[in-house]
Design a protein around this motif. Sequence first.
Motif, PDB file in Angstrom:
ATOM      1  N   GLU A  56    -165.723  -5.011 -32.983  1.00  0.00           N
ATOM      2  CA  GLU A  56    -164.662  -4.693 -33.942  1.00  0.00           C
ATOM      3  C   GLU A  56    -164.273  -5.943 -34.738  1.00  0.00           C
ATOM      4  O   GLU A  56    -164.080  -5.886 -35.954  1.00  0.00           O
ATOM      5  N   GLN A  57    -164.157  -7.063 -34.055  1.00  0.00           N
ATOM      6  CA  GLN A  57    -163.811  -8.307 -34.741  1.00  0.00           C
ATOM      7  C   GLN A  57    -164.913  -8.732 -35.707  1.00  0.00           C
ATOM      8  O   GLN A  57    -164.639  -9.238 -36.786  1.00  0.00           O
ATOM      9  N   ALA A  58    -166.161  -8.521 -35.314  1.00  0.00           N
ATOM     10  CA  ALA A  58    -167.292  -8.882 -36.175  1.00  0.00           C
ATOM     11  C   ALA A  58    -167.333  -8.021 -37.433  1.00  0.00           C
ATOM     12  O   ALA A  58    -167.904  -8.422 -38.447  1.00  0.00           O
ATOM     13  N   ALA A  59    -166.725  -6.841 -37.370  1.00  0.00           N
ATOM     14  CA  ALA A  59    -166.736  -5.934 -38.516  1.00  0.00           C
ATOM     15  C   ALA A  59    -165.682  -6.305 -39.556  1.00  0.00           C
ATOM     16  O   ALA A  59    -165.607  -5.676 -40.607  1.00  0.00           O
ATOM     17  N   LEU A  60    -164.880  -7.309 -39.269  1.00  0.00           N
ATOM     18  CA  LEU A  60    -163.870  -7.741 -40.237  1.00  0.00           C
ATOM     19  C   LEU A  60    -164.489  -8.680 -41.263  1.00  0.00           C
ATOM     20  O   LEU A  60    -165.443  -9.391 -40.979  1.00  0.00           O
ATOM     21  N   ARG A  61    -163.918  -8.667 -42.446  1.00  0.00           N
ATOM     22  CA  ARG A  61    -164.373  -9.599 -43.479  1.00  0.00           C
ATOM     23  C   ARG A  61    -164.107 -11.021 -43.029  1.00  0.00           C
ATOM     24  O   ARG A  61    -163.146 -11.283 -42.301  1.00  0.00           O
ATOM     25  N   LEU A  65    -159.157 -10.241 -44.153  1.00  0.00           N
ATOM     26  CA  LEU A  65    -158.322  -9.319 -44.928  1.00  0.00           C
ATOM     27  C   LEU A  65    -158.808  -7.880 -44.855  1.00  0.00           C
ATOM     28  O   LEU A  65    -158.837  -7.177 -45.840  1.00  0.00           O
ATOM     29  N   GLY A  66    -159.201  -7.449 -43.680  1.00  0.00           N
ATOM     30  CA  GLY A  66    -159.592  -6.058 -43.527  1.00  0.00           C
ATOM     31  C   GLY A  66    -161.042  -5.915 -43.115  1.00  0.00           C
ATOM     32  O   GLY A  66    -161.739  -6.899 -42.871  1.00  0.00           O
ATOM     33  N   PRO A  67    -161.490  -4.656 -43.025  1.00  0.00           N
ATOM     34  CA  PRO A  67    -162.866  -4.412 -42.585  1.00  0.00           C
ATOM     35  C   PRO A  67    -163.878  -4.864 -43.622  1.00  0.00           C
ATOM     36  O   PRO A  67    -163.584  -4.965 -44.809  1.00  0.00           O
ATOM     37  N   ALA A  68    -165.067  -5.151 -43.137  1.00  0.00           N
ATOM     38  CA  ALA A  68    -166.155  -5.533 -44.027  1.00  0.00           C
ATOM     39  C   ALA A  68    -166.504  -4.372 -44.952  1.00  0.00           C
ATOM     40  O   ALA A  68    -166.152  -3.222 -44.693  1.00  0.00           O
ATOM     41  N   ASP A  69    -167.196  -4.664 -45.992  1.00  0.00           N
ATOM     42  CA  ASP A  69    -167.568  -3.660 -46.979  1.00  0.00           C
ATOM     43  C   ASP A  69    -168.689  -2.778 -46.428  1.00  0.00           C
ATOM     44  O   ASP A  69    -169.802  -3.245 -46.236  1.00  0.00           O
ATOM     45  N   PRO A  70    -168.417  -1.495 -46.174  1.00  0.00           N
ATOM     46  CA  PRO A  70    -169.453  -0.616 -45.626  1.00  0.00           C
ATOM     47  C   PRO A  70    -170.590  -0.359 -46.612  1.00  0.00           C
ATOM     48  O   PRO A  70    -171.670   0.064 -46.206  1.00  0.00           O
TER      49      PRO A  70
END
Length: 116
Positions: A56-61, A65-70
Motif C-alpha cells: 500500500e505504501q509503495a502504491a503512493l506517489r 500526495l496520494g495514490p500513484a497514477d493508475p
Amino acid sequence: MTTAARSRGPATGERSARSSASRATGVLRGAGFGGPAAARALMAVANFTVGYTLEEQAALRPDGLGPADPDRLRGAVTAGDYPHLTATLPTLTSPDFAAHFEFGLEVLVAGLKALE
C-alpha cells in the motif's frame, strides 16, 4: 487493574507485540490449532498484514500526495499482450486498499478454517 499489571507499566512496544501475539496464538489454539499450526497461522496473518502495508505504501506517489497514477499500469498493459490483466485492470488499479486487504484476509482466514 491488578497490582502485577500496574507494576509492569503500560503495554507498549515490544512487550505489547508479545502480548498481542500471545493472545492471538491463544485464540488460534482455542480454535483447535496445535502449537506449530497456531504459530504458523499467526505468522501467515502477520506477514500478510506487513506485506500488504508495504504494498500500500509503495502504491503512493513519491511526493506522498496520494495514490500513484493508475494510468501508468493501464498504459503498460494491452489487451493483445495481456488479456487476463486487461480484464482485471479495474480491480488491479483500484485505490480501494481496504477492499483489497479485506479480500486477502478473508481468503487467508478461509484457508485457515479449512485446516481446522
